[in-house]
Scaffold this active site. Structure first.
Site, PDB file in Angstrom:
ATOM      1  CD  GLU A  66      -3.042  -0.636   2.350  1.00 40.96           C
ATOM      2  OE1 GLU A  66      -4.219  -0.977   2.185  1.00 40.96           O
ATOM      3  OE2 GLU A  66      -2.642  -0.075   3.396  1.00 40.96           O
ATOM      4  CB  CYS A  67       0.753   4.360   0.106  1.00 47.16           C
ATOM      5  SG  CYS A  67       0.980   6.117  -0.265  1.00 47.16           S
ATOM      6  N   GLY A  68       3.461   3.589   0.230  1.00 46.27           N
ATOM      7  CA  GLY A  68       4.900   3.420   0.325  1.00 46.27           C
ATOM      8  C   GLY A  68       5.339   1.994   0.031  1.00 46.27           C
TER       9      GLY A  68
END
Length: 218
Positions: free
Chosen positions: A100-102
């Site tokens: 997720e994201c990072g």
């Protein structure tokens, strides 16, 4: 449906596996506590590892989760964490990995920092992300799985949000993961990527949409 006892935390997102390895340190610090509590309430076994300490995911786990956070602030250390990267690639050869994201950015080929310096990442998804030209993406989202995934059957819908400054500068040719809309229902097109058992997106999961709606109607 996974359901917890009345005194247990609500299970708003079923665990993707019985044994889940989760990255947790200063570079991977954002995962909603209610998800962890719900997974535990559903009987999932959680193990944590630190990529910044050059730790690999637990080989006994059946699923690996890379949460959001700030990998751009630790990109050189993550690029040098060979045990972590090699262990992640070995894990992904036989079991699902989701970012997720990072965590999504770390699954790509490289992260370009604000000075334009590239740092090699895991190379498990065909993308490169950059902080050189920052642009805020912020808002609540709803996402629909395009194909079946450990998170749910094709068509399963989720609630969540995006909050990131990084941009994808080389999207590659991997298949998209979600069809995304904003909080008002306007289409944002396809989002995220998937290659084999590896997937990721900038979308932070909050809940399975159907389960969340059930709780609203109770």
């Amino acid at each position: 449906r996974w359901r917890s006892a009345a005194a247990s935390p609500p299970i708003l997102l079923p665990p993707p596996a019985q044994r889940i390895a989760i990255a947790r340190d200063a570079a991977f610090s954002f995962l909603y506590p209610h998800l962890l509590a719900g997974w535990r309430a559903a009987g999932a076994e959680l193990s944590f590892f630190s990529p910044l300490a050059d730790e690999a995911p637990d080989e006994r786990a059946e699923f690996c989760w890379l949460p959001g956070g700030y990998p751009e602030l630790h990109a050189s250390r993550l690029a040098a964490a060979r045990r972590f990267q090699e262990g992640l690639r070995r894990f992904a050869a036989t079991r699902p990995v989701h970012g997720e994201c990072g965590g999504f950015m770390v699954l790509g080929h490289a992260i370009e920092d604000e000075k334009g310096i590239g740092h090699a990442m895991a190379g498990l998804l065909d993308l490169t992300t950059s902080f050189r030209h920052r642009r805020l993406s912020l808002g609540y989202r709803r996402a629909r799985l395009i194909d079946a995934h450990p998170l749910g059957a094709a068509g399963t819908r989720f609630r969540g949000h995006e909050f990131h400054y990084a941009q994808i500068v080389a999207p590659g040719n991997d298949a998209p993961l979600f069809a995304l809309t904003d909080g008002g229902g306007e289409s944002l097109g396809e989002a995220g990527l998937r290659r084999g058992q590896v997937s990721g997106s900038f979308f932070h999961l909050i809940a399975d949409d159907a389960i969340a709606q059930e709780r609203v109607n109770e």
